[in-house]
Design an enzyme around this catalytic site. Structure first.
Site, PDB file in Angstrom:
ATOM      1  N   GLY A   1      44.836  41.663  37.978  1.00 40.07           N
ATOM      2  CA  GLY A   1      44.391  41.194  39.296  1.00 40.07           C
ATOM      3  C   GLY A   1      42.875  41.358  39.437  1.00 40.07           C
ATOM      4  CG  HIS A   2      41.083  45.147  39.576  1.00 39.24           C
ATOM      5  ND1 HIS A   2      42.190  45.920  39.321  1.00 39.24           N
ATOM      6  CD2 HIS A   2      40.653  45.499  40.812  1.00 39.24           C
ATOM      7  CE1 HIS A   2      42.415  46.710  40.355  1.00 39.24           C
ATOM      8  NE2 HIS A   2      41.512  46.478  41.269  1.00 39.24           N
TER       9      HIS A   2
END
Ligand code: PAF
Length: 282
Positions: A40-41
């Site tokens: 996600g990052h």
């Protein structure tokens, strides 16, 4: 190569060097994180790289946004692996400050308060959480001075409150929303997922399954909620805290048109949240 800086003074020097090297029109993107980085990052870093000339990531587990000491204590921390991931994703600078760099005088006396939206959805479960988030994000903006800042839709209420803060208080930064990244079975990526036991991990997929059922049901709010509730009702070991339909700014749900379906639940001792965009019809 990713450069790790610890102090505000180092950050200011590196930030000035970036501006000098890249020229007056270059844009700097900030990806604020609490570390324990995952795909996600990565999506945030990739969006920032695509949209800016240089990318700065901050890694700071902000105690001011945790209402429970135990939650803060067990938040995963792994700086070395985080740095390697930043390196792979073209992040030029990582600012990973000690707490005394961010809060040199101890707990702040003056906070950014998030307003009435902070008392809803996540609010009752996490008193003071969004004041802590907005206060630290204000400090990160002041220290890094980004042109753009990237936040995931996974923490949708946080995203909306940060957008409201920027509109209301006017820091010169553009907030960019990045879609949620999911596991193949639909579970939204979160740093907290590593805390799930194998059986809790299996149970956790019910959250995204319920949201997908609601979204795919279409029709009026009642049909969307009924479809999502039906799936959640099949879940053992999942304690649902809320399932709510709102408008995209988290005001009351409209009768028709774009809306957001949000859920929070405890799976074992791990609290998870998720949300999806929904189109309401008649
Ligand atoms: O979403 C997060 O990781 C945190 O809330 C943030 C925005 C980095 C502030 O501490």
């Amino acid at each position: 190569m990713t450069r790790l800086v610890r102090t505000r003074a180092e950050l200011a020097a590196v930030r000035a060097r970036l501006a000098a090297e890249l020229g007056p029109d270059a844009t700097v993107g900030l990806v604020p994180t609490m570390g324990a980085l995952h795909a996600g990052h990565q999506a945030l870093f990739d969006a920032a790289r695509a949209g800016c000339d240089a990318v700065v990531a901050s890694i700071f587990v902000n105690p001011m946004q945790f209402s429970q000491a135990a939650d803060l204590e067990r938040y995963p921390r792994r700086l070395e692996a985080d740095l390697a991931l930043c390196e792979r994703h073209g992040v030029q600078v990582v600012w990973a400050p000690e707490i005394t760099e961010v809060y040199p005088d101890g707990p702040v006396r003056v906070w950014v308060t998030a307003g009435e939206l902070a008392d809803q959805l996540e609010g009752p479960n996490r008193p003071g959480h969004f004041d802590g988030v907005l206060t630290v994000v204000t400090k990160l903006f002041a220290a890094v001075r980004p042109d753009l800042a990237y936040f995931g839709e996974k923490d949708y209420q946080q995203l909306i409150l940060i957008q409201q803060m920027v509109r209301d208080l006017g820091p010169a930064v553009q907030v960019v929303a990045v879609p949620t990244v999911r596991e193949p079975d639909g579970l939204a990526l979160s740093s907290r997922n590593v805390l799930l036991s194998p059986s809790e991990r299996a149970d956790a997929r019910i959250l995204s399954a319920a949201l997908a059922a609601g979204r795919d049901a279409g029709g009026p709010a009642s049909a969307v909620l009924a479809a999502a509730c039906q799936v959640l009702g099949t879940a053992e070991g999942v304690d649902v805290e809320y399932l709510e339909l709102r408008d995209p700014e988290l005001g009351p749900a409209p009768v028709t048109g774009p809306a957001r379906l949000l859920v929070a639940a405890r799976v074992g001792s791990v609290r998870l949240i998720d949300n999806v965009a929904v189109e309401l019809g008649r």
